[in-house]
Design an enzyme around this catalytic site. Structure first.
Site, mmCIF file in Angstrom:
data_model
loop_
_atom_site.group_PDB
_atom_site.id
_atom_site.type_symbol
_atom_site.label_atom_id
_atom_site.label_comp_id
_atom_site.label_asym_id
_atom_site.label_seq_id
_atom_site.Cartn_x
_atom_site.Cartn_y
_atom_site.Cartn_z
ATOM 1 N N LYS A 114 0.776 -1.131 0.095
ATOM 2 C CA LYS A 114 0.075 0.621 0.081
ATOM 3 C C LYS A 114 0.535 1.055 -0.142
ATOM 4 C CE LYS A 114 -3.824 -1.683 2.587
ATOM 5 N NZ LYS A 114 -5.001 -1.402 1.470
ATOM 6 N N ARG A 156 -10.461 -11.792 1.862
ATOM 7 C CA ARG A 156 -11.038 -12.384 1.408
ATOM 8 C C ARG A 156 -10.585 -14.009 1.298
ATOM 9 N NH1 ARG A 156 -11.259 -9.743 -4.136
ATOM 10 N NH2 ARG A 156 -11.209 -7.729 -2.752
#
Ligand code: BES
Ligand code: ZN
Ligand code: ZN
Length: 502
Positions: free
Chosen positions: A278, A352
């Site tokens: 990130k 996920r």
């Protein structure tokens, strides 16, 4: 948490003192103080002042006044606007609670006396108000060494006078436990990631045993045995071993005992993004990426503490998504617990991967009555709905409607988003059963939900709440002054009490 007591407005006052007297006022209606100070000549000056300042009692407005001459029981009067009487809803009540708590803080008040006129506010509204004031007094300051205890002027007690004192007191007994649950969630989310590592988080959940919750910790080895390679792949870049914690509250007997309502939480204690790193700006907020797990912990606390007559299970997957030489790479293929292979094209779409294995575990080991999962899953959800609503997805209209209604009722608002096979197709991979991200930028939250649905059995009632936008804020939100909001605990507690308790 503040101490809250309720006194019956019909009973004669014996002890009657507080730092601040709080008086509710409706928009463009006159303030009636007869019940408070008795002699009309005493409060005439107060009313004149309100008029002179053109204070109208709009929702969220307030006015601070000196008490009438001769009144010594309190130092300050705080008039709180509740807006129009006929549009008194949960938002107006909470707005007034927020305003009251802020003013109490500014005035350095330790105690509040609030006199609610009879016949207007219901017991539920009064408890909502008290709960709002209490939530606003939450502080996370355990790491501030320089604070001077003698300087601390914090709100400690709240006395509410109304015609529904005993109904309020009963409800408050339950509410207190829910507020403790919210505080636990906020503490966990606010905790820095060097302290709240996956093993430390798991250890903290053991404390729920004191409330009668069965807590079982599943370490690296047992995750390996379960074949939870999707979750383990996320954890492999971190020096901290992952952990899955299963919390079970057996609050009901009989038929429901076999099929628990099940809550699953994403517990990424820090999300660097992994090798798909990130950007640095704002990365510190990724300490809140365990928000889903935080809510599940707070919820189990609430249910057990208030002895809810429900069989509930909470499952959290605790991992750190770190970047290192052992971290997984974009293009790795992992075999999930359900046997489906996943091509990991972006290591930042890690939530996920964790949830996929938890969903599969839950359905095989728990036989849930329904599943709700919570996760700070996608930045796209913040783009779609901002910071007010959480978005959710469900394969079950009944569960979806329950969530929407409960959310509106308690003012933790959720908005249903679509699932459709056209979005599902976007996850097809050339080299595995699926890829963890799509090749496009569109529909990011929906495709994440579609990914999860691939791990949900057809007949299983399931909802996925993406709490990315509502979990952690640098500004006050959801009756929280800074940082973690605790959004979800009160929502799901109410979902359980309204629809799943026997
Ligand atoms: N934890 C983030 C999502 C997030 C973003 C939560 C902002 C709270 C605030 C998640 O793991 C993530 O990084 N998702 C990616 C998915 C993408 C790679 C498909 C995202 O949203 O950018
Ligand atoms: Zn991520
Ligand atoms: Zn994440």
């Amino acid at each position: 948490m503040i101490k809250c007591s309720f006194r019956d407005s019909q009973k004669k006052r014996e002890t009657w003192a507080g730092d601040v007297l709080v008086l509710p006022m409706f928009e463009d209606e006159s303030l009636d103080m007869t019940g408070v100070v008795g002699d009309p000549s005493l409060y005439r000056g107060v009313l004149a002042h309100i008029e002179a300042c053109r204070f109208r009692g709009k929702s969220g407005e307030h006015m601070v006044l000196s008490p009438p001459d001769g009144v010594t029981a309190f130092h300050v009067i705080l008039v709180l606007g509740f807006g129009k009487k006929d549009s008194l809803d949960v938002e107006a009540v909470e707005k007034a609670a927020r305003c009251c708590a802020k003013q109490a803080q500014a005035l350095g008040a330790r105690s509040l006396l609030a006199v609610f006129m009879d016949g207007v506010f219901s017991a539920d509204q009064l408890v909502t108000w008290a709960s709002g004031v209490s939530l606003m007094t939450y502080r996370f300051d355990s790491y501030i060494a320089s604070k001077d205890e003698s300087d601390r002027r914090e709100l400690e007690t709240l006395t509410i006078e109304s015609a529904h004192a005993s109904a309020c007191a009963d409800r408050w007994e339950k509410e207190k436990n829910v507020l403790d649950g919210v505080a636990l969630t906020r503490d966990l989310v606010n905790e820095p990631p060097n302290i709240l590592t996956p093993p430390a988080f798991a250890e903290r959940l053991r404390a729920l045993e004191a409330l009668g919750v069965e807590v079982s910790l599943h370490d690296n080895v047992s995750l390996e045995k379960e074949g939870m390679r999707a979750m383990l792949g996320v954890a492999q870049g971190s020096v901290y071993p992952p952990s899955m914690v299963v919390m079970r509250w057996r609050g009901s007997t009989g038929k429901d005992q076999t099929r628990p309502v099940t809550f699953i939480g994403k517990g990424v204690t820090f999300d660097t993004g992994g090798v798909s790193l990130k950007p640095s700006a704002g990365m510190e907020e990724m300490k809140s990426d365990m928000g889903g797990a935080g809510v599940v912990a707070g919820l189990l606390h609430a249910l057990a503490a208030r002895k809810a007559s429900v069989h509930a299970v909470g499952i959290v997957g605790l991992v750190e998504n770190a970047v290192s030489g052992t971290a997984q790479r974009p293009s790795d293929i992992v075999i999930s617990r359900a046997g489906k292979s996943i091509e990991v094209l972006n290591t930042d779409a890690e939530g996920r991967l964790v949830l996929a294995d938890l969903l599969s575990y839950a359905q095989d080991h728990i036989t849930p009555r329904m599943i709700v999962d919570l996760a700070t899953l996608t930045g796209a959800m913040v783009i779609a709905l901002g910071y007010e609503y959480a978005g959710f997805f469900s394969n079950d209209d009944t569960l979806a409607n329950q969530l929407t209604d409960v959310g509106r009722h308690i003012n933790e608002k959720v908005w249903r988003m679509p699932l459709h096979k056209a979005y599902d197709k976007m996850l097809d991979s050339k080299v595995a059963d699926m890829q963890n991200v799509t090749n496009q930028r569109s529909a990011g939250s929906i495709t994440a939900a579609q990914f999860l649905q691939r791990f949900v059995h057809k007949d299983m009632a399931w909802a996925h709440i993406d709490i990315a936008g509502v979990t952690y804020h640098k500004k006050p939100s959801f009756l929280s002054p800074y940082g973690a909001s605790g959004f979800g605990v009160r929502l799901l507690d109410r979902l359980v009490s309204q629809h799943y308790e026997s």
